[in-house]
Design an enzyme around this catalytic site. Structure first.
Site, PDB file in Angstrom:
ATOM      1  N   TYR A   1      53.842  12.184  14.689  1.00  0.00           N
ATOM      2  CA  TYR A   1      53.709  10.874  15.330  1.00  0.00           C
ATOM      3  C   TYR A   1      54.444  10.962  16.674  1.00  0.00           C
ATOM      4  O   TYR A   1      55.411  10.259  16.939  1.00  0.00           O
ATOM      5  CB  TYR A   1      54.272   9.768  14.438  1.00  0.00           C
ATOM      6  CG  TYR A   1      53.486   9.541  13.163  1.00  0.00           C
ATOM      7  CD1 TYR A   1      52.119   9.790  13.119  1.00  0.00           C
ATOM      8  CD2 TYR A   1      54.092   9.049  12.011  1.00  0.00           C
ATOM      9  CE1 TYR A   1      51.381   9.587  11.956  1.00  0.00           C
ATOM     10  CE2 TYR A   1      53.359   8.835  10.850  1.00  0.00           C
ATOM     11  CZ  TYR A   1      52.008   9.107  10.824  1.00  0.00           C
ATOM     12  OH  TYR A   1      51.288   8.889   9.676  1.00  0.00           O
TER      13      TYR A   1
HETATM   14  P1  FDA Z   1      45.463  17.599  18.667  1.00  0.00           P
HETATM   15  O1  FDA Z   1      44.294  18.479  18.835  1.00  0.00           O
HETATM   16  O2  FDA Z   1      45.654  16.501  19.651  1.00  0.00           O
HETATM   17  O3  FDA Z   1      46.759  18.481  18.545  1.00  0.00           O
HETATM   18  C1  FDA Z   1      48.046  17.957  18.308  1.00  0.00           C
HETATM   19  C2  FDA Z   1      49.098  18.938  18.832  1.00  0.00           C
HETATM   20  O4  FDA Z   1      48.947  20.199  18.193  1.00  0.00           O
HETATM   21  C3  FDA Z   1      48.969  19.218  20.323  1.00  0.00           C
HETATM   22  O5  FDA Z   1      50.240  19.499  20.852  1.00  0.00           O
HETATM   23  C4  FDA Z   1      48.108  20.448  20.360  1.00  0.00           C
HETATM   24  O6  FDA Z   1      48.237  21.201  21.559  1.00  0.00           O
HETATM   25  C5  FDA Z   1      48.574  21.201  19.143  1.00  0.00           C
HETATM   26  N1  FDA Z   1      47.521  22.004  18.546  1.00  0.00           N
HETATM   27  C6  FDA Z   1      46.308  21.574  18.148  1.00  0.00           C
HETATM   28  N2  FDA Z   1      45.619  22.584  17.622  1.00  0.00           N
HETATM   29  C7  FDA Z   1      46.387  23.669  17.685  1.00  0.00           C
HETATM   30  C8  FDA Z   1      46.193  25.024  17.304  1.00  0.00           C
HETATM   31  N3  FDA Z   1      45.055  25.427  16.756  1.00  0.00           N
HETATM   32  N4  FDA Z   1      47.189  25.915  17.547  1.00  0.00           N
HETATM   33  C9  FDA Z   1      48.347  25.506  18.117  1.00  0.00           C
HETATM   34  N5  FDA Z   1      48.582  24.232  18.496  1.00  0.00           N
HETATM   35  C10 FDA Z   1      47.610  23.319  18.278  1.00  0.00           C
HETATM   36  N6  FDA Z   1      49.488  12.517  10.223  1.00  0.00           N
HETATM   37  C11 FDA Z   1      49.851  12.683   8.926  1.00  0.00           C
HETATM   38  O7  FDA Z   1      50.747  13.473   8.629  1.00  0.00           O
HETATM   39  N7  FDA Z   1      49.180  12.003   7.949  1.00  0.00           N
HETATM   40  C12 FDA Z   1      48.156  11.160   8.211  1.00  0.00           C
HETATM   41  O8  FDA Z   1      47.575  10.559   7.304  1.00  0.00           O
HETATM   42  C13 FDA Z   1      47.778  10.973   9.580  1.00  0.00           C
HETATM   43  N8  FDA Z   1      46.755  10.133   9.919  1.00  0.00           N
HETATM   44  C14 FDA Z   1      46.411   9.961  11.248  1.00  0.00           C
HETATM   45  C15 FDA Z   1      45.379   9.095  11.604  1.00  0.00           C
HETATM   46  C16 FDA Z   1      45.031   8.915  12.932  1.00  0.00           C
HETATM   47  C17 FDA Z   1      43.905   7.984  13.279  1.00  0.00           C
HETATM   48  C18 FDA Z   1      45.734   9.588  13.935  1.00  0.00           C
HETATM   49  C19 FDA Z   1      45.393   9.373  15.380  1.00  0.00           C
HETATM   50  C20 FDA Z   1      46.753  10.470  13.583  1.00  0.00           C
HETATM   51  C21 FDA Z   1      47.109  10.658  12.247  1.00  0.00           C
HETATM   52  N9  FDA Z   1      48.133  11.523  11.879  1.00  0.00           N
HETATM   53  C22 FDA Z   1      48.471  11.674  10.558  1.00  0.00           C
HETATM   54  C23 FDA Z   1      48.873  12.269  12.911  1.00  0.00           C
HETATM   55  C24 FDA Z   1      48.289  13.667  13.056  1.00  0.00           C
HETATM   56  O9  FDA Z   1      48.735  14.481  11.994  1.00  0.00           O
HETATM   57  C25 FDA Z   1      48.765  14.299  14.383  1.00  0.00           C
HETATM   58  O10 FDA Z   1      48.376  13.498  15.454  1.00  0.00           O
HETATM   59  C26 FDA Z   1      48.236  15.727  14.524  1.00  0.00           C
HETATM   60  O11 FDA Z   1      49.033  16.433  15.430  1.00  0.00           O
HETATM   61  C27 FDA Z   1      46.803  15.719  14.967  1.00  0.00           C
HETATM   62  O12 FDA Z   1      46.262  16.990  14.987  1.00  0.00           O
HETATM   63  P2  FDA Z   1      44.925  17.213  15.831  1.00  0.00           P
HETATM   64  O13 FDA Z   1      44.543  18.614  15.709  1.00  0.00           O
HETATM   65  O14 FDA Z   1      43.934  16.159  15.469  1.00  0.00           O
HETATM   66  O15 FDA Z   1      45.418  16.825  17.276  1.00  0.00           O
END
Ligand code: FDA
Length: 538
Positions: free
Chosen positions: A478
């Site tokens: 978060y």
């Molecule tokens: P994103 O792609 O934006 O990446 C997030 C971060 O990780 C960035 O710094 C990115 O550069 C890095 N990153 C991404 N992929 C990578 C990779 N392959 N290698 C290295 N670094 C990488 N959390 C939780 O614990 N339980 C929950 O139920 C929820 N529910 C939820 C709902 C909604 C609507 C949102 C917007 C968010 C959540 N979250 C959550 C929070 C979520 O776990 C957090 O935002 C994650 O970082 C999202 O990962 P993404 O890959 O989607 O994001």
């Protein structure tokens, strides 16, 4: 997936091809040229490069942006690469360094502060949306999950193979496994099985030198760091190997709402005492919202008790009668379903649909928080006294904001059994629940943004006496830039500790030590990336 050894040979060739030189910012054309000339790269890379003049550039950039606050930030990425294989990631990492560009890695695009697609200096995005394969081995209860796969896809692929296997990660189908697992990842199975990161047994990561490393090759320190140390600081995770967990064929879900006029405060006070001590098969989250009262239509506060129980309703009802009779749970409030049915139900609670959708619903890619949003987090060690709750209800009744939700997630169970240094995520025994505050608005413009940001900052200040302190703990997934930022990605360990200790407690130093070892020039950096240590700090 190609065998790792072929990538090691490849990486050695790259090391000879490029030696380190201080970065100078070149034009995007030179970066693209570097990719196209890159040795041993698959020919198809030109099909997955989007420069600003490409007609698909904006749609590729915007497609997974979850937080509209970051939709129009400048500078825009010079190039977006959507790799089809590991060699594309390796080439992007090496060519970005060669041409003085920063890198942003994006999987699901849910970063609360846009860190996967926003930067202050010229940069490129590696967007893993094409790397989303999930290979489930039901017999051995494991799966390989590419980082671009979303949680809904993962859950659906497990369901295709078994109705008694599951994975303990977040609720929301659209969250990317790349970022989510990197920061810990919790959901409704947390009390029984811990975090997603607790259930990762191997990973593939491309490091700053373009090497593809598995667990054995990266070593236990780096493997520890990428399971909870927050995404983006150590390399690009290509795939995770996860351990699947057993669930019964029948589980029970409910979502029961009680307003303040319906004794919500008293029920909540009891919930605070018992939620982290219940049988670890019961997870009862509380969602707090502002609603119109059922009696007089006036604004009031409603608490929704949202639950998954790993068993049937016959077993659940007496357990609830014993531990939380104040809620008055009845059979008619409960639905028996399969684990995948529970995942559908819990997503439906979030987006306000019926909950009776088919499992394919989880392959949905629509956004859950559609709008501009700002969120914060806290951890609670002692129940919040009733006076504190009354002030919280007053905040929620405030008409100046368009929408807010506060979500409280109970700890205990398996979380109590894991030591605080087992993984970078330290908040285990002694924490009774965590709080997720979010405000969402649809009105564009600075005035609405400031109003909502000010409101959530005031709320956060108000909550200070009731939540953890020294440090005031926060959840890295978060992401909250209010708690401190790195200066253009470069900050001393001491300065970064302001925010780092809040996310990682005593694990922050170890994260910085790993970072110094694996990325000594701090190539993978952003406003809250793990800093490197100076010689004196080591
Ligand atoms: P994103 O792609 O934006 O990446 C997030 C971060 O990780 C960035 O710094 C990115 O550069 C890095 N990153 C991404 N992929 C990578 C990779 N392959 N290698 C290295 N670094 C990488 N959390 C939780 O614990 N339980 C929950 O139920 C929820 N529910 C939820 C709902 C909604 C609507 C949102 C917007 C968010 C959540 N979250 C959550 C929070 C979520 O776990 C957090 O935002 C994650 O970082 C999202 O990962 P993404 O890959 O989607 O994001």
């Amino acid at each position: 997936m190609k065998h790792l050894s072929s990538y090691f040979t490849f990486a050695t060739a790259i090391a000879l091809f490029f030696s380190y030189e201080p970065p100078s910012q070149d034009t995007p054309e030179k970066f693209v040229q570097c990719l196209n000339n890159y040795p041993n790269i698959s020919n198809s890379i030109s099909d997955v490069l989007y420069t600003q003049s490409n007609s698909a550039y904006s749609s590729v950039l915007n497609v997974t942006i979850q937080n509209l606050r970051y939709l129009n930030t400048i500078p825009k990425p010079q190039v977006i690469v959507t790799p089809l294989d590991v060699s594309h990631i390796q080439a992007t990492i090496i060519c970005a360094q060669r041409h003085g560009l920063q890198i942003r890695t994006r999987s699901g695009g849910h970063d609360y502060e846009g860190l996967s697609y926003v930067a202050e200096s010229p940069f490129v995005i590696v967007d893993l949306l094409n790397l989303r394969e999930v290979t489930v081995d039901a017999e051995n209860k494991t799966a390989w999950v590419q980082s671009g796969a979303l949680l809904g896809e993962l859950y659906y692929r497990i369901y295709e193979k078994s109705n008694t296997l599951a994975f303990p990660a977040g609720v929301c189908y659209s969250v990317g496994t790349g970022g989510h697992f990197s920061g810990g990842g919790y959901g409704v199975l947390m009390r029984k099985y811990g975090l997603a990161a607790d259930n990762i047994v191997d990973a593939q990561l491309v490091d700053v030198n373009g090497n593809l490393l598995d667990r054995q090759a990266m070593g236990e320190d780096l493997f520890w760091a990428i399971r909870g140390g927050g995404g983006a600081s150590f390399g690009v995770v290509v795939a995770w190997k996860i351990k699947l967990v057993p669930v019964p064929p029948t589980v029970t879900v409910f979502n029961v709402g009680r307003t303040l006029e319906e004794n919500a405060t008293e029920i909540f006070q009891k919930w605070q005492l018992v939620a982290s001590k219940l049988d670890e098969r019961i997870y009862i989250r509380v969602d707090i919202n502002r609603v119109n009262s059922r009696e007089d239509g006036k604004k009031t506060v409603q608490l929704n008790f949202v639950s998954l129980f790993l068993g049937g309703v016959e077993e659940l009802l007496p357990l609830m009668q014993k531990s939380l009779p104040e809620l008055g749970l009845e059979r008619k409030d409960c639905t028996e379903t399969s684990w995948i049915g529970s995942a559908v139900f819990l997503n439906a609670v979030l987006i306000g649909t019926s909950g009776h959708e088919a499992p394919e619903f989880l392959l949905n890619r629509t956004q859950i928080y559609s709008g501009f949003f700002k969120a914060k987090s806290d951890y609670v060690r002692q129940p919040i006294p009733v006076d504190g709750l009354r002030g919280l209800w007053r905040f929620l009744s405030n008409d100046e904001i368009e929408f807010t939700q506060i979500e409280l997630a109970p700890y205990g169970g398996r979380m109590d059994e894991i030591s605080e240094s087992e993984l970078p995520f330290p908040y285990r025994s002694g924490y009774i629940f965590h709080i997720h505050y979010v405000t969402i608005w649809q009105t564009a413009g600075d005035e609405a943004a400031q109003r909502h940001m000010n409101w959530i900052r005031r709320l956060y200040k108000y909550m200070e006496p009731y939540v953890s302190n020294s440090p005031r703990a926060a959840y890295v997934n978060y992401r909250d830039l209010d708690i401190g930022v790195n200066n253009n990605g470069y900050t001393s360990y001491d300065q970064a500790s302001i925010w780092g200790i809040k996310y990682f407690g005593n694990n922050f130093k170890r994260l910085a030590t790993v970072k110094t070892k694996v990325d000594p020039y701090n190539f993978f950096r952003n406003k809250q990336s793990i800093p490197t240590l100076s010689e004196e700090e080591i």
